[in-house]
Design a protein around this motif. Structure first.
Motif, PDB file in Angstrom:
ATOM      1  N   TRP A  81       0.840  -1.204   0.000  1.00  0.00           N
ATOM      2  CA  TRP A  81       0.000   0.000   0.000  1.00  0.00           C
ATOM      3  C   TRP A  81       0.871   1.248   0.000  1.00  0.00           C
ATOM      4  N   PHE A  82       1.940   1.244   0.797  1.00  0.00           N
ATOM      5  CA  PHE A  82       2.785   2.436   0.867  1.00  0.00           C
ATOM      6  C   PHE A  82       3.563   2.647  -0.438  1.00  0.00           C
ATOM      7  N   VAL A  83       3.949   1.549  -1.084  1.00  0.00           N
ATOM      8  CA  VAL A  83       4.614   1.658  -2.395  1.00  0.00           C
ATOM      9  C   VAL A  83       3.654   2.288  -3.410  1.00  0.00           C
ATOM     10  N   PHE A  84       2.413   1.804  -3.376  1.00  0.00           N
ATOM     11  CA  PHE A  84       1.371   2.327  -4.276  1.00  0.00           C
ATOM     12  C   PHE A  84       1.110   3.806  -4.006  1.00  0.00           C
ATOM     13  N   LEU A  85       0.937   4.128  -2.724  1.00  0.00           N
ATOM     14  CA  LEU A  85       0.620   5.505  -2.338  1.00  0.00           C
ATOM     15  C   LEU A  85       1.726   6.457  -2.796  1.00  0.00           C
ATOM     16  N   GLU A  86       2.963   6.029  -2.633  1.00  0.00           N
ATOM     17  CA  GLU A  86       4.083   6.889  -3.019  1.00  0.00           C
ATOM     18  C   GLU A  86       4.097   7.113  -4.530  1.00  0.00           C
ATOM     19  N   ALA A  87       3.834   6.031  -5.298  1.00  0.00           N
ATOM     20  CA  ALA A  87       3.853   6.169  -6.755  1.00  0.00           C
ATOM     21  C   ALA A  87       2.704   7.053  -7.237  1.00  0.00           C
ATOM     22  N   VAL A  88       1.532   6.901  -6.627  1.00  0.00           N
ATOM     23  CA  VAL A  88       0.389   7.733  -7.045  1.00  0.00           C
ATOM     24  C   VAL A  88       0.651   9.196  -6.698  1.00  0.00           C
ATOM     25  N   THR A  89       1.087   9.451  -5.469  1.00  0.00           N
ATOM     26  CA  THR A  89       1.208  10.856  -5.039  1.00  0.00           C
ATOM     27  C   THR A  89       2.437  11.544  -5.642  1.00  0.00           C
ATOM     28  N   ALA A  90       3.407  10.754  -6.161  1.00  0.00           N
ATOM     29  CA  ALA A  90       4.529  11.380  -6.872  1.00  0.00           C
ATOM     30  C   ALA A  90       4.004  12.123  -8.105  1.00  0.00           C
ATOM     31  N   ALA A 225      -0.748  13.863 -21.450  1.00  0.00           N
ATOM     32  CA  ALA A 225       0.454  14.672 -21.173  1.00  0.00           C
ATOM     33  C   ALA A 225       1.395  14.678 -22.379  1.00  0.00           C
ATOM     34  N   TRP A 226       1.477  13.551 -23.082  1.00  0.00           N
ATOM     35  CA  TRP A 226       2.346  13.505 -24.266  1.00  0.00           C
ATOM     36  C   TRP A 226       1.809  14.443 -25.352  1.00  0.00           C
ATOM     37  N   PHE A 227       0.502  14.465 -25.545  1.00  0.00           N
ATOM     38  CA  PHE A 227      -0.072  15.396 -26.528  1.00  0.00           C
ATOM     39  C   PHE A 227       0.200  16.842 -26.112  1.00  0.00           C
ATOM     40  N   ILE A 228       0.142  17.127 -24.814  1.00  0.00           N
ATOM     41  CA  ILE A 228       0.465  18.481 -24.347  1.00  0.00           C
ATOM     42  C   ILE A 228       1.919  18.800 -24.681  1.00  0.00           C
ATOM     43  N   LYS A 229       2.804  17.860 -24.396  1.00  0.00           N
ATOM     44  CA  LYS A 229       4.234  18.083 -24.655  1.00  0.00           C
ATOM     45  C   LYS A 229       4.492  18.342 -26.144  1.00  0.00           C
ATOM     46  N   THR A 230       3.810  17.597 -27.003  1.00  0.00           N
ATOM     47  CA  THR A 230       4.122  17.679 -28.430  1.00  0.00           C
ATOM     48  C   THR A 230       3.260  18.696 -29.182  1.00  0.00           C
ATOM     49  N   ARG A 231       2.147  19.146 -28.583  1.00  0.00           N
ATOM     50  CA  ARG A 231       1.268  20.058 -29.336  1.00  0.00           C
ATOM     51  C   ARG A 231       1.080  21.429 -28.693  1.00  0.00           C
ATOM     52  N   GLU A 232       1.330  21.561 -27.392  1.00  0.00           N
ATOM     53  CA  GLU A 232       0.976  22.832 -26.746  1.00  0.00           C
ATOM     54  C   GLU A 232       2.203  23.744 -26.715  1.00  0.00           C
ATOM     55  N   PRO A 241       6.369  13.824 -16.183  1.00  0.00           N
ATOM     56  CA  PRO A 241       5.847  13.892 -14.804  1.00  0.00           C
ATOM     57  C   PRO A 241       5.531  15.329 -14.372  1.00  0.00           C
ATOM     58  N   ASP A 242       6.310  16.309 -14.874  1.00  0.00           N
ATOM     59  CA  ASP A 242       6.023  17.709 -14.513  1.00  0.00           C
ATOM     60  C   ASP A 242       4.706  18.173 -15.134  1.00  0.00           C
ATOM     61  N   ILE A 243       4.460  17.742 -16.365  1.00  0.00           N
ATOM     62  CA  ILE A 243       3.184  18.114 -17.013  1.00  0.00           C
ATOM     63  C   ILE A 243       2.022  17.473 -16.255  1.00  0.00           C
ATOM     64  N   VAL A 244       2.211  16.208 -15.840  1.00  0.00           N
ATOM     65  CA  VAL A 244       1.140  15.533 -15.074  1.00  0.00           C
ATOM     66  C   VAL A 244       0.894  16.277 -13.768  1.00  0.00           C
ATOM     67  N   ARG A 245       1.970  16.670 -13.096  1.00  0.00           N
ATOM     68  CA  ARG A 245       1.791  17.394 -11.821  1.00  0.00           C
ATOM     69  C   ARG A 245       1.112  18.746 -12.038  1.00  0.00           C
ATOM     70  N   ASP A 246       1.326  19.365 -13.210  1.00  0.00           N
ATOM     71  CA  ASP A 246       0.592  20.599 -13.531  1.00  0.00           C
ATOM     72  C   ASP A 246      -0.900  20.315 -13.643  1.00  0.00           C
ATOM     73  N   MET A 247      -1.230  19.186 -14.292  1.00  0.00           N
ATOM     74  CA  MET A 247      -2.643  18.818 -14.411  1.00  0.00           C
ATOM     75  C   MET A 247      -3.232  18.597 -13.014  1.00  0.00           C
ATOM     76  N   ALA A 248      -2.450  17.910 -12.174  1.00  0.00           N
ATOM     77  CA  ALA A 248      -2.918  17.608 -10.818  1.00  0.00           C
ATOM     78  C   ALA A 248      -3.147  18.897 -10.025  1.00  0.00           C
ATOM     79  N   ARG A 310       5.481   4.252 -12.886  1.00  0.00           N
ATOM     80  CA  ARG A 310       6.842   4.740 -13.159  1.00  0.00           C
ATOM     81  C   ARG A 310       7.187   4.586 -14.641  1.00  0.00           C
ATOM     82  N   GLU A 311       6.638   3.542 -15.269  1.00  0.00           N
ATOM     83  CA  GLU A 311       6.983   3.276 -16.668  1.00  0.00           C
ATOM     84  C   GLU A 311       6.172   4.109 -17.656  1.00  0.00           C
ATOM     85  N   VAL A 312       4.922   4.408 -17.295  1.00  0.00           N
ATOM     86  CA  VAL A 312       4.013   5.015 -18.279  1.00  0.00           C
ATOM     87  C   VAL A 312       4.385   6.459 -18.598  1.00  0.00           C
ATOM     88  N   VAL A 313       5.152   7.103 -17.723  1.00  0.00           N
ATOM     89  CA  VAL A 313       5.510   8.512 -17.963  1.00  0.00           C
ATOM     90  C   VAL A 313       6.860   8.655 -18.672  1.00  0.00           C
TER      91      VAL A 313
END
Ligand code: F0G
Length: 460
Positions: A81-90, A225-232, A241-248, A310-313
């Motif tokens: 659970w703590f591994v999951f929580l850390e990955a989600v909240t990162a 996030a990839w479309f944002i990186k390549t189109r915006e 991960p920074d773009i995702v954190r902006d969305m968050a 960790r892999e998807v970003v």
């Protein structure tokens, strides 16, 4: 170095293989007849290339399978659970994370708490389970995507954007009835189309003016996030991960299906900042999913999702993912197959109404095309059209807005040669589209969600 060459290789080697059973056309004709021409009723062993959905159908990595061995099945406070929580909240630093067995369980819990008769929930486009969960609470689900997002051929880099003016008008007229504003990234029902950061900021500003929380249906957040990186403008040098954190940072919460951009076969979560709302949701979680440190999941699932996040970003993965979907789209476009454009992140949508103009909507051109793709080449797509949406609450029937066949691409699962085969088969079927005939539903009609169980007969 790599940029000198056109071919985008799969950024992985194959480690364990799953056999595909090769079938003949005669075998497929018999199988589809037995299934009542409903692709959901097929035995999946009778499918060669399964493009029914990208949900939970992807391949996990070596490191995800290894993570599964770390799964700890303690009822409460598992290390997993703590591994999951850390990955989600990162990526999504919300105060509360509530694990569920898949996305719709998160939706069910949230809308049970905040939905009620008289309430209205805006979204760019509700996915069908999201709409069903909103409506099951008695609330009304309203879709407010920009006009381009409703037109299959309109070109716009962020066709999933919310119509901010329409949102403002809704909040001005019915503000007290709106418990939350939702945005789906990417907009699945609109063709897997992305939402820009600029649009999310504008939606946030409107929500702030009316004091409303903003939630994301974030199933395909990494592709968005990839479309944002390549189109915006201004985003190309930024890390995903920074773009995702902006969305968050623009949102107050999210629902998530880990079966998409969690790169897992099962799982999901609800995350949010509001303490009181989180407590109500956790109380329901315990009734239907499980204790808050595992929700609807085994400890091993939590580990697989954490590694998947960790892999998807990673850029190499997303570059390959979005390019390989576009590869299918570009080839079919070159063969003059009518498609929803621009190509979305997880699927290519064939415009069956345009390809089969001689088949009226009420004779299900999308279903007819999906059946033909199966018989011709063992490809399983999914009708998204009048079969799925045509039936009205009073049991009458109306043409859906579009008749599409979705070819959804499971993540990291098929190679380029599978896709080359799909291109050949679709092109061959498109070349003789004039010969395809419509279908009718054999009585008795299923009462609800007929696309899953209806049986079809050819119209002769
Ligand atoms: N939201 C969106 C945008 C989805 O695409 C899905 C699932 C869900 C929520 C629900 O998540 O399946 O984990 O309960 N979409 C799949 C599809 C089923 O084929 O598009 P779930």
């Amino acid at each position: 170095m790599m940029d000198r060459y056109r071919t985008i290789i799969e950024p992985f080697r194959i480690h364990a293989v799953e056999p595909i059973r090769i079938t003949t056309r005669e075998e497929r004709l018999a199988a589809i007849e037995t299934a009542g021409r409903n692709l959901f009723a097929l035995h999946a062993d009778d499918v060669l290339v399964d493009l029914l959905t990208d949900s939970g159908t992807g391949a996990m990595s070596r490191d995800q399978w290894a993570a599964i061995q770390h799964g700890d099945e303690s009822y409460a406070g598992s290390p997993s659970w703590f591994v999951f929580l850390e990955a989600v909240t990162a990526l999504w630093p919300f105060r509360h994370v509530i694990p569920t067995h898949q996305g719709r369980a998160a939706e069910k819990i949230l809308f049970s708490v905040i939905g009620a008769p008289g309430k209205v929930i805006p979204n760019n486009t509700h996915f069908d389970t999201t709409r069903a969960n909103v409506e099951a609470s008695g609330a009304e689900a309203v879709d407010l995507v920009i006009a381009e997002g409703r037109d299959p051929s309109a070109l716009h880099p962020f066709k999933g954007n919310v119509d901010v003016g329409a949102l403002e008008a809704l909040l001005a007229s019915r503000g007290p009835d709106v418990p939350v504003v939702f945005v789906t990234v990417t907009n699945n029902s609109g063709g897997g189309q992305p939402v820009s950061l600029e649009n999310l900021r504008a939606v946030r500003a409107v929500c702030d003016r009316y004091g409303k929380p903003l939630f994301l249906d974030a199933c395909r957040f990494a592709e968005n996030a990839w479309f944002i990186k390549t189109r915006e403008p201004g985003q190309s040098e930024r890390a995903i991960p920074d773009i995702v954190r902006d969305m968050a940072a623009l949102a107050d919460g999210m629902t998530m299906s880990a079966k998409k951009d969690g790169l897992a076969n099962i799982g999901g979560w609800l995350a949010l900042d509001d303490d009181a709302l989180a407590e109500s949701c956790r109380n329901l979680l315990i009734l239907t999913e499980g204790f808050p440190t595992y929700g609807g999941l085994a400890g091993r699932d939590l580990e697989a999702i954490a590694q998947g996040l960790r892999e998807v970003v990673q850029d190499d993965y997303l570059h390959y993912r979005i390019r390989s979907t576009a590869y299918l789209g570009e080839a079919l476009d070159a063969a003059a197959v009518p498609l929803v454009k621009p190509f979305g992140g997880h699927a290519i949508y064939i415009d069956a109404r345009a390809l089969l103009p001689h088949v009226p909507a009420l004779e299900y051109p999308g279903q007819a095309l999906a059946v033909a793709l199966y018989v011709e080449g063992g490809i399983r797509g999914c009708e998204i059209g009048t079969v799925m949406f045509g039936r009205q609450p009073d049991r009458s029937e109306r043409a859906a807005a579009m008749d599409l066949v979705r070819l959804a691409i499971p993540r990291r699962t098929y190679t380029q040669s599978h896709i080359d085969y799909v291109i050949e088969v679709v092109t061959a079927v498109a070349d003789r589209a004039a010969d395809l005939r419509g279908l009718r539903i054999a009585p008795p009609q299923p009462v609800a969600l007929r696309h899953f169980t209806a049986r079809f007969l050819p119209i002769t």
